[in-house]
Write a protein that holds these residues in place. Structure first.
Motif, mmCIF file in Angstrom:
data_model
loop_
_atom_site.group_PDB
_atom_site.id
_atom_site.type_symbol
_atom_site.label_atom_id
_atom_site.label_comp_id
_atom_site.label_asym_id
_atom_site.label_seq_id
_atom_site.Cartn_x
_atom_site.Cartn_y
_atom_site.Cartn_z
ATOM 1 N N PHE A 140 0.792 -1.293 0.057
ATOM 2 C CA PHE A 140 0.072 0.165 -0.104
ATOM 3 C C PHE A 140 0.842 1.325 -0.071
ATOM 4 N N ARG A 141 2.087 1.085 -0.747
ATOM 5 C CA ARG A 141 3.001 2.287 -0.580
ATOM 6 C C ARG A 141 2.307 3.442 -1.378
ATOM 7 N N GLY A 142 2.208 4.672 -0.977
ATOM 8 C CA GLY A 142 1.574 5.710 -1.746
ATOM 9 C C GLY A 142 -0.016 5.668 -1.646
ATOM 10 N N LYS A 143 -0.533 4.988 -0.949
ATOM 11 C CA LYS A 143 -1.990 4.725 -0.704
ATOM 12 C C LYS A 143 -2.851 5.427 0.458
ATOM 13 N N ALA A 154 -4.036 -1.595 17.372
ATOM 14 C CA ALA A 154 -4.465 -0.655 16.189
ATOM 15 C C ALA A 154 -3.594 0.571 16.083
ATOM 16 N N MET A 155 -2.967 0.999 17.099
ATOM 17 C CA MET A 155 -2.087 2.219 17.164
ATOM 18 C C MET A 155 -0.849 1.953 16.794
ATOM 19 N N GLU A 156 -0.244 0.604 17.089
ATOM 20 C CA GLU A 156 0.993 0.138 16.603
ATOM 21 C C GLU A 156 0.848 0.069 14.963
ATOM 22 N N GLU A 157 -0.153 -0.508 14.507
ATOM 23 C CA GLU A 157 -0.175 -1.015 13.202
ATOM 24 C C GLU A 157 -0.406 0.622 12.479
ATOM 25 N N ALA A 158 -1.197 1.496 13.000
ATOM 26 C CA ALA A 158 -1.442 2.663 12.166
ATOM 27 C C ALA A 158 -0.014 3.530 12.145
ATOM 28 N N ASN A 159 0.846 3.511 13.132
ATOM 29 C CA ASN A 159 2.219 4.308 13.155
ATOM 30 C C ASN A 159 2.957 3.436 12.192
ATOM 31 N N PHE A 160 2.934 1.778 12.163
ATOM 32 C CA PHE A 160 3.784 1.198 11.309
ATOM 33 C C PHE A 160 3.441 1.704 9.682
ATOM 34 N N THR A 162 2.225 4.223 8.407
ATOM 35 C CA THR A 162 2.485 5.558 7.650
ATOM 36 C C THR A 162 3.962 5.330 7.051
ATOM 37 N N ARG A 163 4.637 4.466 7.283
ATOM 38 C CA ARG A 163 5.979 4.420 6.540
ATOM 39 C C ARG A 163 5.657 3.977 5.092
ATOM 40 N N PHE A 164 4.497 3.468 4.813
ATOM 41 C CA PHE A 164 4.049 3.453 3.324
ATOM 42 C C PHE A 164 3.032 4.254 2.752
ATOM 43 N N ALA A 165 1.984 4.284 3.620
ATOM 44 C CA ALA A 165 0.877 5.155 3.016
ATOM 45 C C ALA A 165 0.784 6.737 2.993
ATOM 46 N N THR A 166 0.270 7.185 2.426
ATOM 47 C CA THR A 166 0.255 8.822 2.436
ATOM 48 C C THR A 166 -0.603 9.283 3.455
ATOM 49 N N ASN A 190 1.772 11.766 14.839
ATOM 50 C CA ASN A 190 1.850 11.368 13.630
ATOM 51 C C ASN A 190 1.154 12.278 12.781
ATOM 52 N N ALA A 191 1.770 12.893 11.975
ATOM 53 C CA ALA A 191 0.994 13.859 11.114
ATOM 54 C C ALA A 191 0.148 13.144 9.815
ATOM 55 N N LYS A 192 0.714 11.929 9.632
ATOM 56 C CA LYS A 192 -0.201 10.967 8.502
ATOM 57 C C LYS A 192 -1.291 10.305 9.311
ATOM 58 N N VAL A 193 -1.319 10.223 10.450
ATOM 59 C CA VAL A 193 -2.726 9.668 11.077
ATOM 60 C C VAL A 193 -3.754 10.608 11.206
#
Length: 315
Positions: A140-143, A154-160, A162-166, A190-193
């Motif tokens: 899901f890179r860039g998705k 859920a918080m751990e997965e959300a943070n992880f 953000t390495r790939f998703a926009t 985390n600004a991406k969340v």
């Protein structure tokens, strides 16, 4: 009477079967309702060593099974409904077969990801819906991604992710999160969340190429809306498949089998555990396979000198 029985056919159980079969222990492997485990619901596996171009999950499991069969492992597709571990040989009640006995037992029944039970969710597993960020995040890179859940996982997965998703949007049916404060703070910083709290998921929306949205209900207004997304990660926990053991094996508060540190040994001599059924932390195919190797080696060592049956008289 068997020397060794393996319950479960994920990476752990099949690796254990390969090692046991190569040691001439002629193991019986009992497949459950999902032969091959969770990897059979995964499309492409890119992080299992030895496959530089990746391999389809079902193909990897099928190869492992063929390898075990090549060395003499026997397979039965059924369910173990009851076990008697009070003395050796252990007794297993198998659906459609009856009672069978074994001198040793390896439990590799895995842990099933909890699902929401909403429309089109199960059908979309591996097609845009996932229960493992470390397994599938790369795809899901860039998705834009949705993570459903409000706990630490859920918080751990959300943070992880953000390495790939926009963008990673957390959807939770309550306005408050169950996660620990430190995990919440990390996600909120985390600004991406982004957040869609107090929303109840109703259905996964799919298009021609996979998931395109999640239908939710606003619990304050009662209005329904569709949140556009490229992927949905369900992070509401896992349930280890240990109910059939009837409490005879020591587990933690969540039902995961406890093993002696550095081994696969349970509280009952001659019973071993491997894979996700005893691993609430890593839950990866490669760690499961490694623990399956450990269980087989521990089992082989145990059987050397602990026989309860005169195998020299067996045909």
């Amino acid at each position: 009477m068997y020397k060794a029985i393996v319950i479960g056919t994920g990476p752990a159980g099949l690796t254990a079967a390969i090692y046991l079969a190569r040691a001439n222990l002629n193991p019986l492997v009992i497949e459950g309702p999902e032969p091959g485990g969770q990897l059979t619901t995964t499309t492409e596996v890119e992080n299992f060593p030895g496959f530089p171009e990746g391999i389809m999950g079902p193909e990897l499991m099928d190869n492992m099974r063929k390898q075990a069969e090549r060395f003499g492992a026997e397979f039965k597709t059924s369910w173990v409904t009851k076990v008697d571990l009070s003395k050796r040989p252990f007794k297993l009640t198998v659906e459609g077969v009856g009672e069978i006995e074994t001198e040793s037992l390896i439990i590799s029944t895995g842990a099933s990801a909890k699902l929401l039970g909403i429309e089109n969710e199960r059908e979309s597993i591996g097609r845009g819906v996932s229960t493992c960020a470390t397994c599938d995040g790369f795809f899901f890179r860039g998705k834009k991604i949705i993570v459903i859940g409000g706990g630490d996982s859920a918080m751990e997965e959300a943070n992880f992710l953000t390495r790939f998703a926009t963008e990673v949007r957390v959807v939770n049916r309550r306005s408050e999160l169950r996660a620990s404060k430190i995990m919440q703070d990390r996600a909120r910083e985390n600004a991406k969340v982004t957040w869609s709290l107090n929303r109840t998921p109703l259905a996964v929306i799919s298009g021609d190429k996979g998931v395109i949205g999640l239908k939710v209900k606003n619990n304050e207004t009662g209005e329904e809306e569709v949140i556009e997304t490229d992927g949905i990660f369900v992070a509401i926990g896992h349930k280890p498949n240990t109910d059939f053991l009837g409490g005879q094996i020591t587990t933690d508060d969540h039902g995961y089998i406890l093993v002696k540190p550095g081994t696969s040994m349970t509280n009952i001599e001659g019973v071993f555990a491997c894979g996700d059924v005893q691993d609430s932390k890593y839950r990866q195919a490669i760690t499961a396979a490694g623990s399956g190797c450990m269980a087989a080696l521990d089992c082989e060592k145990f059987l050397d000198g602990h026989a309860v049956h005169d195998w020299s008289q067996s045909v």
